[in-house]
Write a protein that holds these residues in place. Structure first.
Motif: not given
Length: 357
Positions: A273-287, A289-293, A295-302
């Motif tokens: 559901q593309h929730k901006m959880t605390l985990l996801m926020g930390l991941a995107m802030d840290r890396d 590649r994760t941020r670009e992926f 925030l991109g159009a295709e987001r595969d949970p796996a």
């Protein structure tokens, strides 16, 4: 069924006056209060029409399905640690109110998240949507199911207010703040998910008000206030905010990597559901590649899960949880509390931060 958080002594003590046993007995009275209250309400409301039982039965089923009773447990622990009388009925009413409020929040959250399961069973809206479809009633099954769930959640909120009002007028301010923070935190969670904005500071604030204060800090404060020691708020706030962030991060990790059989609800729902959880926020802030992926159009949970592992975010979050638990325990160790209760609250911190369901 999940076990309650403080019913068994952490040190194997057989002392009936040990903190864990005192908490366990009070939590047993909370269970009785919840079930007796709902049974009485059902008997009263069905005198006119048997169908009036539906929202009450929904609350009863959710409470009967288990849950750790974390909020009542911290409320009871805060009360007893502050010197409260174990025989009091007021603390039972206050702790019951917290669990009833949590029941309201779960039902409404499941509607917001379109979650089909909770504690291994169909959610309220899913169950009643299925009933509508099965009976071939008029209108749309989904809208009917969500309507029943919203009304059942509202009823739980009314019951929670009723129970808390029976505890003590001194709790009014803390109770009002707890409920307001919960709703505003939930709203901000919805907005951030819709915008999908990578704001770590905001995600942390949402985690604090939705988890730290609602789950730990305010229940502890309600207990201490009821026992006549509101001056413990500072220590309980420091403990609750640190442990609440750890609690939310564990929740995020369980959603990303957990086992649905253990959690009783679908895993990966926040990522899907593309929730901006605390985990996801930390991941995107840290890396990057994760941020670009993400925030991109295709987001595969796996693929998101793979990146969280590959970039070391998962390991870093586990280490951060360790630090938060130590911070929370340090706050309690410095508080003017009996050493036995400091140990008990330390053990409770470990339980909620390292749970697997």
């Amino acid at each position: 069924m999940a076990t309650e958080i403080t019913t068994a002594p952490h040190d194997g003590s057989t002392d009936p006056a040990s903190p864990a046993r005192l908490c366990g007995r009070l939590l047993g009275r909370v269970e009785t209060r919840l079930h007796d209250f709902l049974a009485a309400e059902r008997e009263l409301r069905t005198r006119v029409d048997a169908r009036a039982a539906a929202p009450i039965d929904a609350l009863t089923a959710l409470i009967d399905s288990g849950g750790k009773r974390i909020r009542p447990a911290f409320c009871v622990a805060g009360y007893l640690a502050a010197g409260g009388d174990p025989a009091s009925e007021d603390i039972v009413a206050a702790a019951s109110a917290l669990e009833m409020l949590h029941t309201c929040a779960l039902i409404h959250d499941d509607v917001i998240d379109a979650s089909p399961r909770r504690r291994g069973l169909p959610t309220v809206h899913a169950r009643h949507s299925a009933e509508h479809a099965r009976n071939g009633w008029e209108g749309e099954p989904r809208r009917y199911g969500e309507s029943v769930a919203i009304l059942a959640g509202d009823l739980a909120l009314i019951y929670a207010d009723q129970m808390m009002s029976e505890a003590s007028p001194s709790l009014g301010a803390a109770w009002a703040e707890l409920r307001s923070e919960l709703i505003i935190g939930q709203f901000m969670d919805v907005v951030v998910a819709a915008e999908f904005s990578a704001d770590v500071a905001l995600s942390r604030w949402i985690a604090v008000v939705k988890s730290g204060r609602y789950t730990i800090h305010r229940p502890l404060l309600i207990g201490a206030t009821l026992a006549g020691r509101p001056e413990l708020e500072g220590a309980f706030e420091a403990y609750g905010d640190a442990l609440g962030e750890a609690f939310q991060l564990r929740d995020d990790l369980m959603d990303a990597f957990g086992d649905s059989d253990a959690t009783g609800k679908p895993v990966g729902l926040d990522i899907e559901q593309h929730k901006m959880t605390l985990l996801m926020g930390l991941a995107m802030d840290r890396d990057r590649r994760t941020r670009e992926f993400v925030l991109g159009a295709e987001r595969d949970p796996a693929e998101v899960r793979r990146l969280l592992d590959e970039t070391g975010v998962r390991m870093d979050v586990e280490a951060h949880i360790d630090r938060l638990v130590e911070k929370g325990r340090a706050a309690i160790d410095a508080a003017p509390l009996d050493e036995r209760w400091q140990r008990e609250l330390g053990a409770m911190a470990h339980q909620v931060a390292y749970r697997n369901s």
